[in-house]
Motif scaffolding. Structure first.
Motif, PDB file in Angstrom:
ATOM      1  N   TYR A   1      18.504 -33.598  16.761  1.00 20.27           N
ATOM      2  CA  TYR A   1      19.711 -34.365  17.083  1.00 20.27           C
ATOM      3  C   TYR A   1      19.577 -35.809  16.600  1.00 20.27           C
ATOM      4  O   TYR A   1      19.631 -36.753  17.391  1.00 20.27           O
ATOM      5  N   PRO A   2      19.397 -36.014  15.290  1.00 24.02           N
ATOM      6  CA  PRO A   2      19.182 -37.378  14.787  1.00 24.02           C
ATOM      7  C   PRO A   2      20.353 -38.323  15.056  1.00 24.02           C
ATOM      8  O   PRO A   2      20.155 -39.531  15.179  1.00 24.02           O
ATOM      9  N   GLU A   3      21.549 -37.758  15.179  1.00 27.28           N
ATOM     10  CA  GLU A   3      22.728 -38.589  15.426  1.00 27.28           C
ATOM     11  C   GLU A   3      22.834 -39.027  16.883  1.00 27.28           C
ATOM     12  O   GLU A   3      23.610 -39.934  17.218  1.00 27.28           O
ATOM     13  N   LYS A   4      22.033 -38.414  17.772  1.00 29.14           N
ATOM     14  CA  LYS A   4      22.120 -38.724  19.201  1.00 29.14           C
ATOM     15  C   LYS A   4      20.898 -39.463  19.732  1.00 29.14           C
ATOM     16  O   LYS A   4      20.947 -40.039  20.817  1.00 29.14           O
ATOM     17  N   VAL A   5      19.797 -39.413  18.981  1.00 28.59           N
ATOM     18  CA  VAL A   5      18.555 -40.047  19.428  1.00 28.59           C
ATOM     19  C   VAL A   5      18.371 -41.374  18.706  1.00 28.59           C
ATOM     20  O   VAL A   5      18.387 -41.429  17.476  1.00 28.59           O
ATOM     21  N   ASP A   6      18.181 -42.440  19.476  1.00 29.90           N
ATOM     22  CA  ASP A   6      18.027 -43.778  18.908  1.00 29.90           C
ATOM     23  C   ASP A   6      16.553 -44.028  18.587  1.00 29.90           C
ATOM     24  O   ASP A   6      16.037 -43.527  17.599  1.00 29.90           O
ATOM     25  N   LYS A   7      15.849 -44.748  19.425  1.00 29.24           N
ATOM     26  CA  LYS A   7      14.419 -44.976  19.211  1.00 29.24           C
ATOM     27  C   LYS A   7      13.610 -43.924  19.955  1.00 29.24           C
ATOM     28  O   LYS A   7      14.076 -43.335  20.926  1.00 29.24           O
ATOM     29  N   VAL A   8      12.364 -43.715  19.485  1.00 24.05           N
ATOM     30  CA  VAL A   8      11.501 -42.691  20.057  1.00 24.05           C
ATOM     31  C   VAL A   8      10.169 -43.307  20.459  1.00 24.05           C
ATOM     32  O   VAL A   8       9.573 -44.088  19.704  1.00 24.05           O
ATOM     33  N   VAL A   9       9.700 -42.943  21.662  1.00 29.43           N
ATOM     34  CA  VAL A   9       8.359 -43.322  22.117  1.00 29.43           C
ATOM     35  C   VAL A   9       7.562 -42.042  22.343  1.00 29.43           C
ATOM     36  O   VAL A   9       7.969 -41.176  23.122  1.00 29.43           O
ATOM     37  N   ILE A  10       6.449 -41.920  21.640  1.00 34.33           N
ATOM     38  CA  ILE A  10       5.552 -40.777  21.783  1.00 34.33           C
ATOM     39  C   ILE A  10       4.265 -41.276  22.429  1.00 34.33           C
ATOM     40  O   ILE A  10       3.547 -42.088  21.848  1.00 34.33           O
ATOM     41  N   ALA A  11       3.979 -40.813  23.639  1.00 31.31           N
ATOM     42  CA  ALA A  11       2.821 -41.308  24.385  1.00 31.31           C
ATOM     43  C   ALA A  11       1.808 -40.198  24.620  1.00 31.31           C
ATOM     44  O   ALA A  11       2.118 -39.185  25.255  1.00 31.31           O
ATOM     45  N   ALA A  12       0.610 -40.384  24.068  1.00 33.86           N
ATOM     46  CA  ALA A  12      -0.509 -39.450  24.300  1.00 33.86           C
ATOM     47  C   ALA A  12      -0.114 -38.010  24.037  1.00 33.86           C
ATOM     48  O   ALA A  12      -0.458 -37.109  24.801  1.00 33.86           O
ATOM     49  N   SER A  13       0.593 -37.793  22.959  1.00 32.47           N
ATOM     50  CA  SER A  13       1.114 -36.458  22.658  1.00 32.47           C
ATOM     51  C   SER A  13       0.623 -35.985  21.293  1.00 32.47           C
ATOM     52  O   SER A  13       0.902 -36.622  20.279  1.00 32.47           O
ATOM     53  N   GLY A  14      -0.068 -34.849  21.287  1.00 33.41           N
ATOM     54  CA  GLY A  14      -0.661 -34.344  20.048  1.00 33.41           C
ATOM     55  C   GLY A  14       0.317 -33.648  19.133  1.00 33.41           C
ATOM     56  O   GLY A  14       0.043 -32.539  18.651  1.00 33.41           O
ATOM     57  N   VAL A  15       1.436 -34.292  18.887  1.00 32.78           N
ATOM     58  CA  VAL A  15       2.466 -33.716  18.023  1.00 32.78           C
ATOM     59  C   VAL A  15       1.891 -33.303  16.676  1.00 32.78           C
ATOM     60  O   VAL A  15       2.294 -32.301  16.087  1.00 32.78           O
ATOM     61  N   CYS A  16       0.907 -34.065  16.205  1.00 28.85           N
ATOM     62  CA  CYS A  16       0.326 -33.816  14.886  1.00 28.85           C
ATOM     63  C   CYS A  16      -0.925 -32.939  14.936  1.00 28.85           C
ATOM     64  O   CYS A  16      -1.669 -32.890  13.952  1.00 28.85           O
ATOM     65  N   PHE A  17      -1.164 -32.249  16.051  1.00 34.82           N
ATOM     66  CA  PHE A  17      -2.367 -31.422  16.038  1.00 34.82           C
ATOM     67  C   PHE A  17      -2.116 -30.134  15.258  1.00 34.82           C
ATOM     68  O   PHE A  17      -1.002 -29.657  15.131  1.00 34.82           O
ATOM     69  N   ASP A  18      -3.192 -29.606  14.713  1.00 34.26           N
ATOM     70  CA  ASP A  18      -3.160 -28.411  13.882  1.00 34.26           C
ATOM     71  C   ASP A  18      -3.900 -27.298  14.613  1.00 34.26           C
ATOM     72  O   ASP A  18      -4.852 -27.552  15.358  1.00 34.26           O
ATOM     73  N   GLU A  19      -3.484 -26.081  14.403  1.00 36.88           N
ATOM     74  CA  GLU A  19      -4.141 -24.938  15.042  1.00 36.88           C
ATOM     75  C   GLU A  19      -5.647 -24.934  14.778  1.00 36.88           C
ATOM     76  O   GLU A  19      -6.437 -24.508  15.621  1.00 36.88           O
ATOM     77  N   SER A  20      -6.043 -25.445  13.626  1.00 38.23           N
ATOM     78  CA  SER A  20      -7.465 -25.439  13.253  1.00 38.23           C
ATOM     79  C   SER A  20      -8.277 -26.518  13.955  1.00 38.23           C
ATOM     80  O   SER A  20      -9.514 -26.522  13.869  1.00 38.23           O
TER      81      SER A  20
END
Length: 302
Positions: free
Chosen positions: A139-158
Motif C-alpha cells: 500500500y505505497p499510496e497509504k503508507v507515509d514513513k516507516v520505522v523498522i525496529a529490531a526486525s529481521g526483515v532481511c534475514f535469509d533462510e540460510s
C-alpha cells in the motif's frame, strides 16, 4: 486459563486502564464475513491536525505489553492506532493464510473500517516489522514513513545454517518464542534483553505462560514456519518510503548485521540508528531512546 490471583492478568488489566486513560478506545473489526476479527486501539477523539501512526507489535504478549511504556507521549503527538495481530490478544481468523502479507491486508482493512483516511506512518517491532514492511510494499499510496525496529526483515533462510542466528533450526526458535515452560521463558529473556531480569520466580513465569502463551499455539507456530520457509533476501522488494531502522546493539534474536543488511538493501532511503546497551527488547530496555528517535524521524525531520 488465568488463575484467581494472577499477576499477569492483573498487569494486563493495568495496561488496559493505562491505554484508556491516555486517550485510546478498544474496538474490534469484523472482516471476511466474520471469519476474521481484528482487535485495535483507536483514538477516542481523532485530531485532523495530527499525523496518524500505526504501531505493530511482535511476538510475545499482546500489543499493550509492548507499547505501554511510551504510548502516552506518542498519543500526544499522533492519532495512534494499535492492533493486535492475528492470533494475539483478541484477534483471530478461521482462514488458513499465515503469511505476513495476509496480516498486512487485515490490518489495513481494519484501519479503513475505523475511518483512517490519508497516509499513515507505520512502526513495526520485531515480527511487527515484517508486517509493517509488507504494508509499505502493498500500500505505497497509504503508507507515509516507516520505522523498522529490531526486525529481521532481511534475514535469509540460510542464516540459521551459517550460524548468524543464535538458534540452529526453526524448531529451536519456536520452542523459545512460544515458551511453554519457565525454563524456556528464562531462555527467551536471556536472549531478548541486554540485562535480563534476574531471579524471577518460576510461579510468575508459569502464570505468564498460562495467561499469554497457551492460546493459538499451533497458529503462532505456523506464523513462524511461514516466515522462515523459503525466505530469500534476493526476493525482498525495496520500499520507496523514507525508513528509520532502529536496532539494539546486542540483539541476540535478530543480530545487528541484519540491520546493516536492511540499510544496504534500502540504500540512501534508509537511516540506521543503533541503541547502545540494549538487546532485542529495545521497547522495554530503552523506551525513551526509542521514542526520541521515532519523534525525531517522524515529526522533526520534514
Amino acid at each position: 486459563m488465568a488463575r484467581c490471583c494472577s499477576f499477569t492478568a492483573s498487569r494486563d488489566w493495568c495496561f488496559r486502564y493505562s491505554f484508556s486513560r491516555t486517550g485510546l478506545n478498544s474496538t474490534t473489526v469484523n472482516l471476511h464475513d466474520g471469519a476474521t476479527v481484528i482487535h485495535i486501539w483507536i483514538p477516542k477523539s481523532y485530531k485532523p491536525n495530527k499525523p496518524s501512526l500505526l504501531l505493530i507489535h511482535g511476538f510475545g504478549a499482546n500489543a499493550m505489553w509492548q507499547y505501554n511504556d511510551f504510548v502516552s507521549p506518542l498519543v500526544s503527538k499522533f492519532n495512534v492506532y494499535i492492533p493486535d495481530l492475528l492470533f494475539f490478544g483478541d484477534s483471530y481468523t478461521t482462514r488458513p493464510d499465515r503469511t505476513e502479507q495476509f496480516q498486512a491486508e487485515c490490518v489495513m482493512a481494519a484501519l479503513e473500517d475505523v475511518g483512517v483516511v490519508g497516509k499513515i506512518h507505520v512502526m513495526g517491532l520485531s515480527y511487527g516489522g515484517f508486517v509493517g514492511y509488507c504494508m509499505a510494499v502493498q500500500y505505497p499510496e497509504k503508507v507515509d514513513k516507516v520505522v523498522i525496529a529490531a526486525s529481521g526483515v532481511c534475514f535469509d533462510e540460510s542464516d540459521m545454517e551459517t550460524g548468524l542466528l543464535s538458534v540452529k533450526n526453526i524448531e529451536d526458535a519456536i520452542s523459545i518464542l512460544l515458551a511453554q515452560t519457565p525454563e524456556k521463558l528464562r531462555e527467551l529473556m536471556q536472549m531478548a534483553f541486554f540485562k535480563p531480569p534476574q531471579n524471577v520466580p518460576s510461579c510468575f513465569l508459569s502464570d505468564f505462560i498460562d495467561v499469554m502463551n497457551t492460546e493459538h499455539v499451533q497458529e503462532k507456530r505456523e506464523l513462524i514456519e511461514t516466515l522462515h520457509k523459503g525466505r530469500k533476501v534476493s526476493n525482498l522488494p525495496k520500499i520507496s518510503q523514507p525508513t528509520l531502522i532502529i536496532w539494539g546493539e546486542h540483539d541476540q534474536i535478530f543480530p545487528l548485521e541484519l540491520g546493516h543488511r536492511l540499510k544496504r538493501h534500502l540504500g540512501e532511503n534508509a537511516e540506521l540508528v543503533i541503541i547502545k546497551n540494549s538487546g532485542h527488547a529495545i521497547n522495554a530496555e530503552k523506551p525513551k531512546e526509542l521514542y526520541k528517535n521515532m519523534k525525531s524521524f517522524l515529526i522533526d525531520h520534514k
